[in-house]
Design a protein around this motif. Structure first.
Motif, PDB file in Angstrom:
ATOM      1  N   ALA A 281       0.693  -1.312  -0.152  1.00 33.05           N
ATOM      2  CA  ALA A 281      -0.134   0.223  -0.016  1.00 33.05           C
ATOM      3  C   ALA A 281       0.782   1.292  -0.077  1.00 33.05           C
ATOM      4  O   ALA A 281       0.424   2.329  -0.625  1.00 33.05           O
ATOM      5  N   HIS A 282       1.934   1.161   0.534  1.00 36.81           N
ATOM      6  CA  HIS A 282       2.944   2.321   0.687  1.00 36.81           C
ATOM      7  C   HIS A 282       3.990   2.431  -0.325  1.00 36.81           C
ATOM      8  O   HIS A 282       4.983   3.308  -0.105  1.00 36.81           O
ATOM      9  N   PHE A 283       4.004   1.327  -1.256  1.00 32.78           N
ATOM     10  CA  PHE A 283       4.946   1.215  -2.293  1.00 32.78           C
ATOM     11  C   PHE A 283       6.384   0.998  -1.911  1.00 32.78           C
ATOM     12  O   PHE A 283       7.304   1.607  -2.296  1.00 32.78           O
ATOM     13  N   ARG A 284       6.586   0.227  -0.711  1.00 34.24           N
ATOM     14  CA  ARG A 284       7.766   0.041   0.026  1.00 34.24           C
ATOM     15  C   ARG A 284       8.351  -1.635  -0.431  1.00 34.24           C
ATOM     16  O   ARG A 284       7.417  -2.366  -1.016  1.00 34.24           O
ATOM     17  N   ASN A 285       9.475  -1.749  -0.388  1.00 30.87           N
ATOM     18  CA  ASN A 285       9.970  -2.992  -0.743  1.00 30.87           C
ATOM     19  C   ASN A 285       9.335  -4.396   0.280  1.00 30.87           C
ATOM     20  O   ASN A 285       9.438  -4.535   1.331  1.00 30.87           O
ATOM     21  N   PRO A 286       8.637  -5.189  -0.805  1.00 34.68           N
ATOM     22  CA  PRO A 286       7.977  -6.418   0.141  1.00 34.68           C
ATOM     23  C   PRO A 286       8.815  -7.326   0.806  1.00 34.68           C
ATOM     24  O   PRO A 286       8.409  -8.209   1.472  1.00 34.68           O
ATOM     25  N   LEU A 287      10.043  -7.095   0.516  1.00 33.54           N
ATOM     26  CA  LEU A 287      10.867  -8.076   0.832  1.00 33.54           C
ATOM     27  C   LEU A 287      11.763  -7.879   2.162  1.00 33.54           C
ATOM     28  O   LEU A 287      12.483  -8.496   2.663  1.00 33.54           O
ATOM     29  N   PHE A 288      11.451  -6.570   2.731  1.00 34.49           N
ATOM     30  CA  PHE A 288      12.085  -6.186   3.948  1.00 34.49           C
ATOM     31  C   PHE A 288      11.055  -5.207   4.617  1.00 34.49           C
ATOM     32  O   PHE A 288      10.350  -4.649   4.293  1.00 34.49           O
ATOM     33  N   THR A 289      11.552  -5.351   6.045  1.00 35.74           N
ATOM     34  CA  THR A 289      10.694  -4.174   7.089  1.00 35.74           C
ATOM     35  C   THR A 289      11.474  -4.009   8.188  1.00 35.74           C
ATOM     36  O   THR A 289      12.267  -5.039   8.620  1.00 35.74           O
ATOM     37  N   ASP A 290      11.431  -2.841   9.076  1.00 38.46           N
ATOM     38  CA  ASP A 290      11.992  -2.665  10.101  1.00 38.46           C
ATOM     39  C   ASP A 290      10.896  -2.501  11.190  1.00 38.46           C
ATOM     40  O   ASP A 290      11.203  -2.200  12.199  1.00 38.46           O
ATOM     41  N   LEU A 291       9.775  -3.263  11.004  1.00 35.11           N
ATOM     42  CA  LEU A 291       8.605  -2.960  12.022  1.00 35.11           C
ATOM     43  C   LEU A 291       8.891  -4.122  13.070  1.00 35.11           C
ATOM     44  O   LEU A 291       8.267  -3.805  14.395  1.00 35.11           O
ATOM     45  N   GLN A 292       9.732  -5.022  12.848  1.00 33.88           N
ATOM     46  CA  GLN A 292       9.908  -5.895  13.755  1.00 33.88           C
ATOM     47  C   GLN A 292      11.574  -5.925  13.974  1.00 33.88           C
ATOM     48  O   GLN A 292      12.099  -5.394  13.016  1.00 33.88           O
ATOM     49  N   GLY A 293      12.267  -6.555  14.948  1.00 32.08           N
ATOM     50  CA  GLY A 293      13.683  -6.440  14.819  1.00 32.08           C
ATOM     51  C   GLY A 293      14.253  -4.921  14.764  1.00 32.08           C
ATOM     52  O   GLY A 293      15.458  -5.021  14.388  1.00 32.08           O
ATOM     53  N   PHE A 294      13.503  -4.212  15.054  1.00 26.38           N
ATOM     54  CA  PHE A 294      13.998  -2.724  15.052  1.00 26.38           C
ATOM     55  C   PHE A 294      15.332  -2.572  15.833  1.00 26.38           C
ATOM     56  O   PHE A 294      15.293  -2.725  17.067  1.00 26.38           O
ATOM     57  N   PRO A 295      16.342  -2.006  15.405  1.00 26.64           N
ATOM     58  CA  PRO A 295      16.430  -1.038  14.148  1.00 26.64           C
ATOM     59  C   PRO A 295      16.956  -2.036  12.853  1.00 26.64           C
ATOM     60  O   PRO A 295      17.043  -1.369  11.758  1.00 26.64           O
ATOM     61  N   ASP A 296      17.385  -3.169  13.109  1.00 27.48           N
ATOM     62  CA  ASP A 296      18.098  -3.991  12.232  1.00 27.48           C
ATOM     63  C   ASP A 296      17.068  -4.382  11.035  1.00 27.48           C
ATOM     64  O   ASP A 296      17.263  -4.300  10.000  1.00 27.48           O
ATOM     65  N   GLY A 297      15.987  -4.856  11.568  1.00 24.53           N
ATOM     66  CA  GLY A 297      14.760  -5.209  10.611  1.00 24.53           C
ATOM     67  C   GLY A 297      14.707  -6.786  10.239  1.00 24.53           C
ATOM     68  O   GLY A 297      15.418  -7.413  10.976  1.00 24.53           O
ATOM     69  N   VAL A 298      13.824  -7.208   9.447  1.00 26.70           N
ATOM     70  CA  VAL A 298      13.655  -8.458   9.267  1.00 26.70           C
ATOM     71  C   VAL A 298      13.639  -8.657   7.402  1.00 26.70           C
ATOM     72  O   VAL A 298      13.062  -8.013   6.660  1.00 26.70           O
ATOM     73  N   ASN A 299      14.297  -9.572   7.201  1.00 29.08           N
ATOM     74  CA  ASN A 299      14.199  -9.993   5.825  1.00 29.08           C
ATOM     75  C   ASN A 299      13.153 -10.823   5.559  1.00 29.08           C
ATOM     76  O   ASN A 299      13.134 -12.089   5.859  1.00 29.08           O
ATOM     77  N   LEU A 300      11.975 -10.387   4.755  1.00 29.42           N
ATOM     78  CA  LEU A 300      10.789 -11.151   4.595  1.00 29.42           C
ATOM     79  C   LEU A 300      10.832 -12.189   3.838  1.00 29.42           C
ATOM     80  O   LEU A 300      10.145 -13.319   3.949  1.00 29.42           O
TER      81      LEU A 300
END
Length: 805
Positions: A281-300
């Motif tokens: 919905a926000h045109f972000r990379n669907p393969l990654f997020t930093d909503l968990q594991g912040f600040p390193d993020g998650v390799n989806l």
């Protein structure tokens, strides 16, 4: 032989037929040729009548009605133990009769000459337009009326005489589509039809005109409309009802109900669907997020987020919520998987619908599948697997290698985005099956391996460009990992293969299942000893069938591999090296939970069951048939799954649900639940999804790297403060906090960019609160149902003098 105005081609054809049959006196001591004239206006009838051989007979129609009507007359007039139907042009030479007779001697009811089966040879080809029209008709036939048969229109077919007379008498088509109608009649009667490769050459003088192709397609369409049996629709409906019943405790209120046996997986998977929808919905990379594991993020991509489902279902997730999306995906996906297995079985294994239904039930609703149905959609939504198998089998025929290879590549690419591990296990299962089948049917292997290999290379060339970037991201992108350590009990005991799963309706044994599996979502065997005994009986009784032997080997080999690197012989202290040692450290397989290899047994056993039940229909001795059906019932009844347990979901604290958190978390900061979310307690993921993913979380429940070697672990890389808070939560003991600990906590909070600490009511929450007061150096404040520690400079959080309920 149907004939219409064949005076120019009939004489050499009759000469060739009589010469061959007379020359094969030992094989054909008695024979006849029936020419069925379809109202010819030339000298066709006179040529036949002029033959001074009583074995050559003529039957005539009153007028030209079509090939179907002529064949119906001719077959009805036949008297032979075998009936060969051949066109008057003899495009397939009569010498090919020996191949068809061999197929009938093997127990088939009909053998049809095929120009498309592996080993067929084509001499002179027909006009390109005529060939394309023929292919279009065959495609329609395979897709609707006669799945699994490549070429119905060759015009050279050998039947069991009695069955042929019965089938043609029941036919109604007068035109060229009668072949489809007759073969469909035989298939519906549960009789086997063999497709035999033959030599074929186009002959000039064809009676099929351009308009005849339109008529043929019209006839086939009418037959196809009757081909979808009510039983097929009913089977799909039953699979859907069974799936809804399985999820009935949650299906009608997915947002308010939780599957406790999913452990924390339901929260995780709802989060996966939510974060993917948010990224899209926000045109972000669907393969990654930093909503968990912040600040390193998650390799989806390294976390099986099922982009093949979560991306296209983004609108549903955004409007109805991830709980609804996950519930529908699990319920409909399980039913679709069963329907796909049903279609594959009907197409390739047995025509009997009851047998196919039981086989598909076992393939999709076997105990391992029900175990994963708690909250592993990647092992429940497997409808692509039967389609991939179907396409691989088509490649073996060598007919449309390029097209089937391209489609297989697209299917494999899509399955990568549904679940890579099921695709890997499918490849392993197919490899086991192919090896076994090549041993028992080397002739088939010799004719199939070249087109199969060529098709697989085409599939790889299509698939790899589509998945190479996501896979590079998965294995080398941010927060990727090299390997992952599983539970040390992630293998099957031999007893697990013979025992019953916890959710088996009549025989479920939670104590035994929990002792033999490391959690409720990984009961990957548990087929039960009655089914194992039934499978052994099927193997012994139907040993002569190559398919039975290959399927049995596949099931046994998969079960054996699932025993792990080493296994202990039950009731002894003897430990032997396990076969999984061959795969354990190999690329890709190193991340596989070896007990899951036993899931390959489910479709293999399902296909064996379908073959056995279908065979029982033709057993003439009632006592044997009843004993066989009783054995099937005793094997399946204990495996019927009970509905999955569901409980009321934990309430989200008002601090989160009412949006109070927004006053404490600034841009670029995180909200830190106490203790931090991890695989043992991931309720904070539900908080986050209910808050519209408005805040970031350190910690979490996902797969990520640990240390310099980037070994995979479950959850974020642990830090001093996260470990300390988890220990206090588990023990209830307040540790002696010193300045060094306080300094380490400040460093961790700074690393997490923490804006607020949030402690919800939970076991040992008083010990947690006292520990945090010491670590932070200030008391928490009770706000909207939680304790909060505002970490911003200048804030003055103090414990409020209130009485808690």
């Amino acid at each position: 032989m149907p004939a219409y105005n064949e005076q120019h081609r009939l004489t050499p054809t009759l000469d060739a037929l009589t010469a061959h049959l007379a020359g094969e006196h030992e094989r054909w001591s008695a024979w006849e040729i029936v020419v069925a004239d379809d109202g010819s206006t030339d000298a066709t009838r006179e040529l036949v009548a002029a033959r001074q051989d009583p074995r050559i007979r003529l039957v005539t129609g009153d007028r030209n009605r079509g090939k179907g009507h002529a064949l119906r007359l001719g077959v009805a007039a036949s008297r032979g133990r075998r009936v060969l139907v051949t066109d008057a042009d003899l495009a397939t030479p009569i010498e090919e009769l020996e191949r068809l007779e061999k197929a009938l001697a093997e127990g088939n009811c009909a053998a049809i000459g095929s120009r498309s089966a592996p080993g067929a040879t084509i001499g002179d080809r027909q006009h390109r337009v005529r060939e394309l029209l023929g292919r279009a008709g065959n495609l329609l036939i395979r897709a609707t009326a006669l799945p699994g048969i490549r070429d119905t229109q060759c015009g050279f077919k050998l039947y069991d005489g009695d069955r042929a007379r019965e089938a043609y008498a029941a036919s109604r088509v007068n035109g060229w589509g009668i072949d489809v109608e007759v073969l469909r009649h035989l298939r519906r009667a549960g009789l086997s039809v063999a497709e035999v490769p033959v030599r074929w050459s186009h002959r000039p003088g064809s009676k099929v005109g351009p308009l005849d192709y339109v008529r043929v397609l019209t006839e086939i369409t009418r037959i196809a409309a009757r081909a979808l049996r009510p039983a097929d629709v009913f089977a799909a409906f039953l699979f859907l009802l069974m799936s809804v019943a399985l999820y009935s405790a949650r299906f009608f209120a997915p947002a308010d109900r939780y599957l406790p046996d999913s452990l924390r997986d339901q929260n995780q998977w709802e989060w996966f669907f939510a974060v993917t929808a948010d990224n899209v919905a926000h045109f972000r990379n669907p393969l990654f997020t930093d909503l968990q594991g912040f600040p390193d993020g998650v390799n989806l991509m390294a976390n099986t987020v099922m982009l093949g489902m979560s991306v296209p279902l983004t609108p549903l997730t955004l409007t109805a919520g991830p709980a609804v999306t996950l519930s529908l995906v699990m319920t409909l996906g399980l039913a679709a998987t069963a329907a796909a297995w049903y279609r594959l079985i009907v197409k390739y294994v047995v025509p009997g619908r009851v047998a196919a239904f039981l086989g598909a039930f076992l393939a999709a609703f076997a105990p391992p599948m029900v175990s994963h149905a708690h909250a592993h959609p990647n092992f429940v939504v497997l409808f692509m697997i039967p389609l991939i198998i179907d396409r691989a089998l088509r490649l073996c025929t060598g007919t449309r290698v390029a097209r089937d290879g391209v489609l297989l590549g697209l299917m494999a690419a899509y399955q990568v985005f549904l679940g890579e591990e099921p695709l890997l296990l499918t490849a392993l299962g197919l490899l086991l099956f192919a090896a076994a089948y090549a041993v028992v049917r080397p002739d088939t292997a010799r004719t199939s391996w070249r087109p199969l290999l060529r098709g697989l290379l085409i599939a790889a060339s299509v698939c790899l460009p589509l998945v190479v970037y996501p896979l590079v991201w998965q294995f080398a992108g941010p927060q990727s990992y090299t390997d992952i350590e599983h539970n040390p009990r992630s293998f099957n005991s031999p007893l697990a293969l013979l025992s019953f799963a916890e959710r088996s309706w009549l025989a479920g044994d939670a104590r035994t299942a929990n002792a033999l599996a490391f959690n409720t979502t990984e009961q990957n065997a548990f087929y039960g000893w009655p089914l194992v005994l039934l499978a052994a009986a099927i193997l012994v009784r139907l040993w002569q069938r190559a398919l039975v032997r290959a399927l049995a080997f596949t099931a046994v080999a998969a079960a054996f591999l699932s025993l792990g690197r080493e296994f202990r012989i039950p009731l002894t202290d003897v430990t032997l090296p396990g076969p999984w040692r061959l795969f354990a450290d190999k690329p890709l397989f190193e991340a596989v939970i070896e007990s899951r290899v036993a899931m390959i047994c489910a479709p293999a056993l399902g296909l064996l069951l379908a073959i056995a039940v279908d065979r029982l229909r033709t057993v003439r001795r009632p006592a044997v048939r009843r004993a066989g059906l009783l054995g099937v019932a005793l094997a399946l009844l204990p495996l019927i799954p009970a509905p999955l347990r569901a409980v009321d979901r934990e309430e989200v604290p008002d601090f989160i649900a009412d949006g109070t958190w927004t006053s404490y978390v600034r841009e670029g900061e995180s909200l830190v639940p106490v203790p931090l979310p991890d695989p043992s307690d991931a309720e904070a993921l539900h908080w986050q999804t209910e808050a519209g993913l408005g805040f970031k979380l350190p910690g979490g429940y996902f797969n990520g790297p640990y240390g310099d070697e980037r070994v995979g672990i479950y959850g974020a890389e642990p830090r001093f403060t996260s470990n300390l808070l988890r220990d206090v939560r588990n023990s209830g003991d307040v540790p002696p906090v010193n300045e060094s600990w306080q300094a380490q906590t400040r460093a961790d909070l700074a690393y997490w960019k923490a804006g607020v600490l949030v402690l919800a009511p939970q076991p040992n929450d008083r010990a947690l609160r006292e520990t945090l007061d010491k670590l932070v150096g200030t008391g928490g404040t009770w706000v909207d149902g939680v304790w909060v520690w505002d970490l911003h400079e200048g804030s003055h959080s103090r414990a409020a003098p209130i009485t808690l309920p």
